[in-house]
Design an enzyme around this catalytic site. Structure first.
Site, PDB file in Angstrom:
ATOM      1  N   HIS A 135      -4.810   3.217  -4.199  1.00  0.00           N
ATOM      2  CA  HIS A 135      -5.036   1.895  -3.592  1.00  0.00           C
ATOM      3  C   HIS A 135      -3.780   1.037  -3.738  1.00  0.00           C
ATOM      4  CE1 HIS A 135      -9.288   2.067  -2.555  1.00  0.00           C
ATOM      5  NE2 HIS A 135      -9.636   2.422  -3.780  1.00  0.00           N
ATOM      6  N   GLU A 157      -6.963   4.438  -8.465  1.00  0.00           N
ATOM      7  CA  GLU A 157      -6.495   3.058  -8.270  1.00  0.00           C
ATOM      8  C   GLU A 157      -5.011   3.031  -7.914  1.00  0.00           C
ATOM      9  OE1 GLU A 157      -8.808   1.048  -7.873  1.00  0.00           O
ATOM     10  OE2 GLU A 157     -10.396   2.206  -8.861  1.00  0.00           O
TER      11      GLU A 157
HETATM   12 ZN    ZN Z   1     -11.574   3.058  -4.367  1.00  0.00          ZN
END
Ligand code: ZN
Length: 507
Positions: free
Chosen positions: A270, A267
């Site tokens: 991201h 994450e």
């Molecule tokens: Zn992902």
């Protein structure tokens, strides 16, 4: 009107769309982190209403007039200039939404609510027949949706184009054929070796230590906590409300340490993408998915996944990373990890073990889970596979690729939420992300030999800066294939990915 005034008028309209979509995203974040379970139904209405308002704002006569004026104003600018791209993407979205009647959107939303409830029940009872009629209806509405958007070769193409513009059933088939041929020998070689020790991963790890290490790791990778935060959830995700507020979430399993470690790294990847978008694109078309009606700065689902996979697998799931940072992890868990070496830890988190569950799969078997889903989705969309035959097709594919016998539907065809939400076509983006991550990493290393040395020394700022320059800052200005062509000179190419996996798992 001058060119600037025309563009400013369109920007003003889209800024409002972006604001409304960001507000919907805040509600989504809250529903997955803080909201009590009882709030689910009314929250669903709130998010649906905001999404509809964003669509209405986009299709309003004022927006369309501003768009027409802007189209004339940018005619003489280069095709790939930010201004022309903004205008072209807005036109594409207006055309897209103009083709889909509001009644179909409502039908899909209404079905989603009951289909998800049926899926939850079906999974709990491990009984596909409870979910089957809802999947049948979902397919009917998906075909209707695809027909509205338009497609020439395969109805699946229309669905994929929402998540990964440029990909089609045909292009994915070709990509998967190369991947399957390349992956199988690597998997065979990895499985022929004795399993490494991994008992220590399942000891008792208090959440506090996991969280402290996760936060420290995210910051090492460059995640800015002044514009971000880390919260706890059931199914980890990243969500941004402009580049100035980019949130990540993770899940702590007290008896399985890797879940939060690699989940947080994923994450974070991201989050870095969203935090790195050019500030000038904030609240514009270049930081808004106007087709998917989602306020996001990354250019496609696959491109986004490439950044999470790059940091998760190429940086954190590496021998170098644990040689450097395992002592810090040990300091949080002196009893649990006191008898473990950095090398043993690395081997344990790169062990290869075919399993039934996609989200728990290792790097070598993960793509088989995706390829199976995409083959099935494609066949369901064109009617060559009947819903009733789905469990048998699933189980046969798992046996063929991974050599496993699926014990029940909960561990097989019912494990993912995706089909109950009506989102067919997003699965391929996970594998595209894997392929793109390796291709970018390979190119960045070749073009800058110092980069590898810096990573070996635990300095990640150079990598972050290279990715910011090549990928993040562009927001949605360039499509995935353009980003790859600009950096690597080629479109999506699985060769570097297969080379990376060979070096890591078969050598
Ligand atoms: Zn992902």
């Amino acid at each position: 009107m001058t060119r600037d005034a025309s563009l400013a008028a369109l920007d003003g309209r889209i800024a409002a769309v972006n604001d409304v979509l960001n507000a919907a995203s805040v509600l989504t974040w809250d529903s997955r982190t803080m909201m009590p379970a009882g709030g689910a139904e009314t929250r669903g209405h709130q998010i649906a209403t905001l999404t509809r308002l964003a669509r209405d704002l986009l299709l309003a006569p004022e927006t369309v007039q501003a768009l027409e004026a802007a189209e004339k104003a940018v005619e003489s600018l280069p095709e790939d200039s930010p201004e022309r791209r903004k205008v072209a993407q807005t036109r594409h979205a207006v055309t897209h939404h103009g083709r889909v009647p509001a009644s179909l959107i409502q039908e899909r939303a209404a079905l989603r609510t009951v289909a998800q409830a049926a899926w939850i029940e079906a999974r709990a009872k491990s009984d596909f027949s409870i979910f089957a009629p809802y999947l049948e209806k979902t397919l009917g509405l998906s075909r209707a949706y695809a027909d509205c958007i338009g497609w020439s070769e395969h109805p699946y193409d229309a669905m994929v184009s929402i998540y990964e513009p440029g990909e089609t059933a045909r292009s994915l088939k070709a990509l998967f054929a190369r991947l399957r041929a390349g992956l199988l020998p690597i998997l065979d070689a990895a499985r022929a070796r004795p399993a490494p020790r991994s008992d220590f991963l399942f000891r008792d790890f208090l959440e506090e230590g996991q969280r402290a290490f996760g936060l420290s790791m995210a910051q090492k990778l460059g995640y800015d906590l002044n514009r971000g935060r880390l919260d706890t959830t059931v199914h980890p995700f990243e969500v941004s409300f402009t580049r100035n507020d980019v949130r990540i979430t993770t899940r702590y399993n007290r008896n399985y340490l890797p879940a939060s470690l690699f989940g947080t790294a994923h994450e974070t990847g991201h989050g870095l993408y969203e935090q790195g978008v050019d500030p000038a694109y904030t609240r514009t078309t270049l930081a808004t998915d106007l087709v998917g009606l989602y306020a996001v700065g990354g250019t496609s689902f696959g491109a986004h996944e490439s950044q999470s996979r790059l940091w998760e697998n190429h940086v954190v799931r590496s021998r170098t990373f644990w040689r450097l940072h395992f002592p810090e992890l040990q300091s949080h868990f002196p009893q649990q990890l006191g008898d473990v070496s950095a090398e043993e830890f690395y081997r344990s988190v790169t062990r290869v073990e075919p399993g039934f569950i996609r989200v728990e799969a290792d790097e070598l078997t993960y793509d088989f889970h995706i390829m199976l889903r995409v083959e099935i989705e494609t066949a369901l969309m064109d009617g060559s596979l009947a819903v009733a035959d789905l469990p048998a097709a699933w189980n046969a594919a798992i046996a063929r690729d991974l050599g496993l016998t699926v014990p029940n539907d909960a561990k097989g065809v019912l494990q993912d939420v995706h089909w109950s939400t009506g989102y067919l076509g997003s699965f391929p983006t996970y594998t595209i992300g894997n392929v793109m991550a390796a291709q970018l990493m390979d190119s960045l290393r070749r073009n800058d030999p110092g980069l590898g040395e810096a990573i070996e020394a635990g300095e990640y700022a150079g990598l972050a800066e290279a990715l910011r320059t090549k990928v993040w800052q562009h927001g949605r200005r360039f499509q995935r294939e353009e980003l790859l062509l600009r950096e690597t000179g080629r479109g999506l190419d699985p060769a570097p990915y297969l080379a990376y996996l060979t070096a890591k798992y078969a050598a």
